[in-house]
Design a protein around this motif. Structure first.
Motif, PDB file in Angstrom:
ATOM      1  N   UNK A  41       0.832  -1.204   0.000  1.00 38.42           N
ATOM      2  CA  UNK A  41       0.000   0.000   0.000  1.00 38.42           C
ATOM      3  C   UNK A  41       0.866   1.253   0.000  1.00 38.42           C
ATOM      4  N   UNK A  42       1.931   1.267   0.785  1.00 38.31           N
ATOM      5  CA  UNK A  42       2.836   2.414   0.823  1.00 38.31           C
ATOM      6  C   UNK A  42       3.472   2.634  -0.547  1.00 38.31           C
ATOM      7  N   UNK A  43       3.880   1.557  -1.207  1.00 37.63           N
ATOM      8  CA  UNK A  43       4.491   1.676  -2.533  1.00 37.63           C
ATOM      9  C   UNK A  43       3.496   2.223  -3.544  1.00 37.63           C
ATOM     10  N   UNK A  44       2.262   1.783  -3.488  1.00 41.52           N
ATOM     11  CA  UNK A  44       1.260   2.257  -4.441  1.00 41.52           C
ATOM     12  C   UNK A  44       0.966   3.737  -4.224  1.00 41.52           C
ATOM     13  N   UNK A  45       0.839   4.142  -2.969  1.00 41.41           N
ATOM     14  CA  UNK A  45       0.548   5.548  -2.673  1.00 41.41           C
ATOM     15  C   UNK A  45       1.730   6.431  -3.043  1.00 41.41           C
ATOM     16  N   UNK A  46       2.936   5.960  -2.790  1.00 44.11           N
ATOM     17  CA  UNK A  46       4.130   6.751  -3.084  1.00 44.11           C
ATOM     18  C   UNK A  46       4.345   6.910  -4.586  1.00 44.11           C
ATOM     19  N   UNK A  47       4.110   5.867  -5.333  1.00 42.67           N
ATOM     20  CA  UNK A  47       4.384   5.897  -6.764  1.00 42.67           C
ATOM     21  C   UNK A  47       3.189   6.362  -7.595  1.00 42.67           C
ATOM     22  N   UNK A  48       2.113   6.745  -6.945  1.00 41.05           N
ATOM     23  CA  UNK A  48       0.938   7.221  -7.679  1.00 41.05           C
ATOM     24  C   UNK A  48       1.299   8.488  -8.447  1.00 41.05           C
ATOM     25  N   UNK A  49       0.563   8.768  -9.501  1.00 40.69           N
ATOM     26  CA  UNK A  49       0.877   9.933 -10.323  1.00 40.69           C
ATOM     27  C   UNK A  49       0.666  11.213  -9.528  1.00 40.69           C
TER      28      UNK A  49
END
Length: 129
Positions: A41-49
């Motif tokens: 979840x942290x990776x998805x939020x961090x790498x979001x556009x």
């Protein structure tokens, strides 16, 4: 007695193979899964556009009078500073301020604001006037 007299074979015992590495009642698999999901979840939020950053040339941080004052502050004499303030022409291009005073040219970036003389006329104005 026969089984007690029989020699033991090297290797794993049958009971060790039947038991899993971690007990099914252990909280370790659930904790590991929770940590894995949290990292995902942290990776998805961090790498979001993200929205595009504001480019320096669309949002100048200084007014033209402030730019001239910064360059005039670097002059060694009052006459040269007055000439920069009165005759200086300023333009902003790609986050870099360019200042022209007669034939002398200076530049500095919005970020570090270190005035740099570009030619011999600028050096002469800064140090010899």
């Amino acid at each position: 007695m026969m089984s007690a007299d029989a020699p033991r074979r090297p290797g794993r015992r049958a009971s060790a193979i039947a038991n899993p590495l971690v007990s099914l009642r252990s909280p370790l698999p659930l904790l590991a899964a929770g940590v894995g999901i949290a990292v995902l979840v942290i990776a998805i939020v961090t790498l979001a556009s993200r929205p595009a950053p504001v480019t320096p040339d669309t949002n100048p941080a200084l007014a033209q009078a402030e730019v001239l004052a910064l360059v005039a502050h670097e002059m060694r004499s009052g006459n040269a500073a007055a000439r920069v303030i009165n005759e200086g022409q300023v333009r902003l291009e790609d986050g870099t301020w360019y200042i022209s005073v007669g034939g002398a040219h200076y530049h500095f970036s919005q970020r570090n604001r270190i005035v740099v003389a570009e030619d011999q006329a600028a050096i002469d104005l800064q140090y010899r006037s």
